[in-house]
Design a protein around this motif. Sequence first.
Motif, PDB file in Angstrom:
ATOM      1  N   SER A   9       0.818  -1.216   0.000  1.00 17.96           N
ATOM      2  CA  SER A   9       0.000   0.000   0.000  1.00 17.96           C
ATOM      3  C   SER A   9       0.850   1.264   0.000  1.00 17.96           C
ATOM      4  CB  SER A   9      -0.951   0.000   1.206  1.00 17.96           C
ATOM      5  OG  SER A   9      -0.231  -0.069   2.418  1.00 17.96           O
ATOM      6  N   ASP A  10       1.977   1.235   0.715  1.00 16.91           N
ATOM      7  CA  ASP A  10       2.807   2.435   0.765  1.00 16.91           C
ATOM      8  C   ASP A  10       3.522   2.687  -0.559  1.00 16.91           C
ATOM      9  OD1 ASP A  10       4.015   0.026   1.799  1.00 16.91           O
ATOM     10  OD2 ASP A  10       5.840   1.151   2.187  1.00 16.91           O
ATOM     11  N   ALA A  11       3.834   1.630  -1.318  1.00 12.55           N
ATOM     12  CA  ALA A  11       4.442   1.816  -2.646  1.00 12.55           C
ATOM     13  C   ALA A  11       3.490   2.554  -3.574  1.00 12.55           C
ATOM     14  CB  ALA A  11       4.822   0.464  -3.248  1.00 12.55           C
ATOM     15  N   ILE A  12       2.225   2.155  -3.546  1.00 13.65           N
ATOM     16  CA  ILE A  12       1.214   2.805  -4.382  1.00 13.65           C
ATOM     17  C   ILE A  12       0.975   4.239  -3.922  1.00 13.65           C
ATOM     18  CG2 ILE A  12      -1.237   2.779  -4.997  1.00 13.65           C
ATOM     19  CD1 ILE A  12      -1.087  -0.285  -4.948  1.00 13.65           C
ATOM     20  N   LEU A  13       0.871   4.422  -2.607  1.00 17.83           N
ATOM     21  CA  LEU A  13       0.620   5.761  -2.059  1.00 17.83           C
ATOM     22  C   LEU A  13       1.747   6.720  -2.432  1.00 17.83           C
ATOM     23  CD1 LEU A  13      -1.056   7.640  -0.235  1.00 17.83           C
ATOM     24  CD2 LEU A  13       0.241   6.741   1.719  1.00 17.83           C
ATOM     25  N   LEU A  14       2.986   6.280  -2.303  1.00 14.14           N
ATOM     26  CA  LEU A  14       4.120   7.136  -2.622  1.00 14.14           C
ATOM     27  C   LEU A  14       4.128   7.519  -4.095  1.00 14.14           C
ATOM     28  CD1 LEU A  14       6.747   8.491  -1.696  1.00 14.14           C
ATOM     29  CD2 LEU A  14       7.937   6.341  -2.195  1.00 14.14           C
ATOM     30  N   ALA A  15       3.917   6.541  -4.971  1.00 14.63           N
ATOM     31  CA  ALA A  15       3.918   6.815  -6.410  1.00 14.63           C
ATOM     32  C   ALA A  15       2.774   7.753  -6.792  1.00 14.63           C
ATOM     33  CB  ALA A  15       3.827   5.510  -7.185  1.00 14.63           C
ATOM     34  N   ARG A  16       1.601   7.534  -6.207  1.00 16.77           N
ATOM     35  CA  ARG A  16       0.449   8.381  -6.542  1.00 16.77           C
ATOM     36  C   ARG A  16       0.678   9.822  -6.088  1.00 16.77           C
ATOM     37  NH1 ARG A  16      -3.809   5.531  -4.499  1.00 16.77           N
ATOM     38  NH2 ARG A  16      -4.439   4.757  -6.534  1.00 16.77           N
ATOM     39  N   GLN A  17       1.196   9.992  -4.885  1.00 12.90           N
ATOM     40  CA  GLN A  17       1.401  11.354  -4.390  1.00 12.90           C
ATOM     41  C   GLN A  17       2.558  12.049  -5.111  1.00 12.90           C
ATOM     42  OE1 GLN A  17       1.476  10.800   0.000  1.00 12.90           O
ATOM     43  NE2 GLN A  17      -0.589  11.674  -0.027  1.00 12.90           N
ATOM     44  N   MET A  18       3.528  11.292  -5.590  1.00 11.38           N
ATOM     45  CA  MET A  18       4.572  11.893  -6.420  1.00 11.38           C
ATOM     46  C   MET A  18       3.971  12.396  -7.726  1.00 11.38           C
ATOM     47  SD  MET A  18       7.917   9.427  -5.881  1.00 11.38           S
ATOM     48  CE  MET A  18       8.878  10.334  -7.113  1.00 11.38           C
ATOM     49  N   GLN A  19       3.092  11.600  -8.333  1.00 13.95           N
ATOM     50  CA  GLN A  19       2.440  12.015  -9.583  1.00 13.95           C
ATOM     51  C   GLN A  19       1.582  13.259  -9.342  1.00 13.95           C
ATOM     52  OE1 GLN A  19      -0.956   9.861 -10.988  1.00 13.95           O
ATOM     53  NE2 GLN A  19      -0.283   9.953 -13.121  1.00 13.95           N
ATOM     54  N   GLU A  20       0.804  13.257  -8.271  1.00  9.64           N
ATOM     55  CA  GLU A  20      -0.085  14.379  -7.980  1.00  9.64           C
ATOM     56  C   GLU A  20       0.689  15.683  -7.775  1.00  9.64           C
ATOM     57  OE1 GLU A  20      -3.551  11.736  -5.687  1.00  9.64           O
ATOM     58  OE2 GLU A  20      -2.117  12.946  -4.552  1.00  9.64           O
ATOM     59  N   ASN A  21       1.916  15.562  -7.290  1.00  9.48           N
ATOM     60  CA  ASN A  21       2.724  16.748  -7.037  1.00  9.48           C
ATOM     61  C   ASN A  21       3.742  17.022  -8.136  1.00  9.48           C
ATOM     62  OD1 ASN A  21       2.195  17.832  -4.061  1.00  9.48           O
ATOM     63  ND2 ASN A  21       2.015  15.600  -4.006  1.00  9.48           N
ATOM     64  N   GLY A  22       3.657  16.249  -9.222  1.00  6.43           N
ATOM     65  CA  GLY A  22       4.539  16.471 -10.353  1.00  6.43           C
ATOM     66  C   GLY A  22       6.005  16.211 -10.070  1.00  6.43           C
ATOM     67  N   VAL A  23       6.300  15.305  -9.139  1.00  2.36           N
ATOM     68  CA  VAL A  23       7.684  14.994  -8.769  1.00  2.36           C
ATOM     69  C   VAL A  23       8.180  13.836  -9.621  1.00  2.36           C
ATOM     70  CG1 VAL A  23       9.241  14.267  -6.921  1.00  2.36           C
ATOM     71  CG2 VAL A  23       7.327  15.804  -6.421  1.00  2.36           C
ATOM     72  N   VAL A  24       9.199  14.072 -10.437  1.00  2.00           N
ATOM     73  CA  VAL A  24       9.760  13.048 -11.321  1.00  2.00           C
ATOM     74  C   VAL A  24      11.244  12.883 -11.012  1.00  2.00           C
ATOM     75  CG1 VAL A  24      10.251  12.389 -13.713  1.00  2.00           C
ATOM     76  CG2 VAL A  24       8.106  13.568 -13.155  1.00  2.00           C
ATOM     77  N   VAL A  25      11.665  11.642 -10.862  1.00  2.00           N
ATOM     78  CA  VAL A  25      13.068  11.315 -10.615  1.00  2.00           C
ATOM     79  C   VAL A  25      13.565  10.513 -11.816  1.00  2.00           C
ATOM     80  CG1 VAL A  25      14.677  10.066  -9.113  1.00  2.00           C
ATOM     81  CG2 VAL A  25      12.711  11.268  -8.130  1.00  2.00           C
ATOM     82  N   PRO A  26      14.732  10.840 -12.376  1.00  2.00           N
ATOM     83  CA  PRO A  26      15.223  10.109 -13.554  1.00  2.00           C
ATOM     84  C   PRO A  26      15.240   8.601 -13.375  1.00  2.00           C
ATOM     85  CG  PRO A  26      16.558  12.057 -13.190  1.00  2.00           C
ATOM     86  CD  PRO A  26      15.624  11.963 -12.010  1.00  2.00           C
ATOM     87  N   ALA A  27      15.715   8.146 -12.215  1.00  2.00           N
ATOM     88  CA  ALA A  27      15.749   6.697 -11.954  1.00  2.00           C
ATOM     89  C   ALA A  27      15.145   6.432 -10.585  1.00  2.00           C
ATOM     90  CB  ALA A  27      17.180   6.173 -12.021  1.00  2.00           C
ATOM     91  N   PHE A  28      13.897   5.977 -10.578  1.00  2.00           N
ATOM     92  CA  PHE A  28      13.223   5.574  -9.349  1.00  2.00           C
ATOM     93  C   PHE A  28      13.306   4.053  -9.308  1.00  2.00           C
ATOM     94  CE2 PHE A  28       9.929   4.269  -6.537  1.00  2.00           C
ATOM     95  CZ  PHE A  28       9.713   5.309  -5.642  1.00  2.00           C
ATOM     96  N   ILE A  29      14.038   3.513  -8.333  1.00  2.00           N
ATOM     97  CA  ILE A  29      14.322   2.077  -8.294  1.00  2.00           C
ATOM     98  C   ILE A  29      13.715   1.465  -7.044  1.00  2.00           C
ATOM     99  CG2 ILE A  29      16.096   0.293  -8.440  1.00  2.00           C
ATOM    100  CD1 ILE A  29      18.023   2.426  -9.493  1.00  2.00           C
ATOM    101  N   GLY A  30      12.670   0.680  -7.196  1.00  2.00           N
ATOM    102  CA  GLY A  30      12.080  -0.044  -6.084  1.00  2.00           C
ATOM    103  C   GLY A  30      12.940  -1.228  -5.690  1.00  2.00           C
ATOM    104  N   THR A  31      12.639  -1.776  -4.513  1.00  2.00           N
ATOM    105  CA  THR A  31      13.394  -2.919  -3.996  1.00  2.00           C
ATOM    106  C   THR A  31      12.406  -4.029  -3.665  1.00  2.00           C
ATOM    107  OG1 THR A  31      14.951  -1.340  -3.023  1.00  2.00           O
ATOM    108  CG2 THR A  31      15.179  -3.627  -2.356  1.00  2.00           C
TER     109      THR A  31
END
Length: 427
Positions: free
Chosen positions: A258-280
Motif C-alpha cells: 500500500s505504501d508503494a502505491i501511495l508514494l507513487a500516486r502522491q509523487m504524480q499528484e505533485n509532479g515529482v519526477v526522478v530520472p531513476a526511481f528504483i524499487g526494492t
Amino acid sequence: MTITNMRGSSVRRRTTQISTVLAAGMILAGCGGADGGADGQGGEESGPIEIAAFYPTSGSLALLGEESWRGANIAAQQINEAGGIDGRQVKLVQADVPDVNAATSEARRLLDSEGLDLAIGTYSSSLALAASEVYARGGGTYAELGAISEEFNDRGYENVWRTNPPAGTFAQTQIDFISDFVAPELGLGLDEVKVLLVHEDSSYGSSVARSTETVAAEAGITNISYAPYSAESTDLSSTVLGIEQEDPDVVIAVSYASDAILLARQMQENGVVVPAFIGTGGGHTLSGFGETLGEAANYVFNVDFTQYAVNPESTPGLEDFLALYKEEYNEDPASGHSLANFMGANVIFDILAETGGDTSPEAFGEAAAAYTIEQGTTATGWGVKFNENGQNTEAAPYVMQWRDGTLETVYPEMVGTIEPELATSGQ
C-alpha cells in the motif's frame, strides 16, 4: 523407470523409489531407506511429512504473504501428485502470522506442541527473524524462501537456511545498475550521482538501506541521503516534499504494497519526477501496482526476485509454473514471490529426498550442505549452493521496469526482454 534431472539428463535413483520432475526442472522426489517417521523423528513411515509453513495471509502483509504461500502450496501439491517423497505425502501445516507476536507464538506451538521440526516461510523479514529464532533456539530447522534481511543468516545459528537472495545482493544489483546504466546515461561520474534512500522503517527497509550504503560507498557513490517512513502511513506528502527538495538523480525505494502505491500516486499528484526511481521488491513488484497506478507506474524500475517478462532461456520451467498457477488459482501470479517460494519449496523437498523424508536438523543439515544446483537451470534462473551460514550464494535479483502495464526485465542483459529507459519530466 528413469527421471530427468536438473540438467536434463536421464538418471536412475539409488533406491527403488521413483522420483519425478516438476516444471521448475528440479528433482522432486526421494530416496528410500529412511528411518524417520511422519515427523522425521520416528513413527509410521507411511505417514505424511509434515512441515510448518509460516505466511502472513491476513493483515497488512497479506498480499505478498498469500502470494508467497501460493507458490509453496503449488510445489507441495505437485510433488504429492507425483507420488510424494519416498512414497509419503508432503503436508504443509499453514500458520497465518500477520505480525511478530503471531510468528513467535505459532512457531512455539508448531515446534513444541505439534512436534514439527522443519519450517518454511515467510516473505517478511520481521516475521522470518521471529519464527526462525524460535526454531533455531528450540532445536528445529528453519528454511526461509522469501525474506531478505541480512540479519537472518548472521546470527550464528546452524539450522537456519535461506534459498532466496538477501538484501546485500539487492543492494549490489542496484549499485551495479546505477554504475553500468544510470550514471552513464545521465553523463555523471559515480561521485556525482545524487541518491536518496526512501524506505519503510522496519527491519526490511532498514536492512536494505544499510546494505545499499555499504555497497554504494565501495563503488564510489557517496552522495547519499535518507528518508525513512512508516509503512502504516496514510499520507506520505511530507516524504514526497522531501524528495522534491532533495532533487535526486536516483531514488532507491523500499516499500510494502500500500505504501508503494501511495508514494507513487502522491509523487504524480505533485509532479515529482526522478530520472531513476528504483524499487526494492515489495510493493513495486505486485501486479496491482501497475494496475492501480496505470501510466504513473511507467518507467519505475524494480530490483526483485525473478518476474515473468524475462528471457525464457535463462529460466527453464517458468512458463510451466505459470500454467500450474493459473490452473490452481484461476488467475495470473500477482508477483514473483510465488515463483521464488515455488522454487525454494522444491529445493527443500529435494533435500528431503536425499534424507528419505527425515526432517531432523542433523539429517537435513547434512543433505543441505552438500546440495547444489547450477544457475540457469530452474524457473527463477537461480542456482543453489549454501555457504557456512546457510545462505544460498547462487541466487540474485534482476532489474525490471514498468512499461505499459508490464514489469519487463531490463538488467542484466542476458535475462532482459527490453532496453531500460530513464524517466523525464515530459513523460
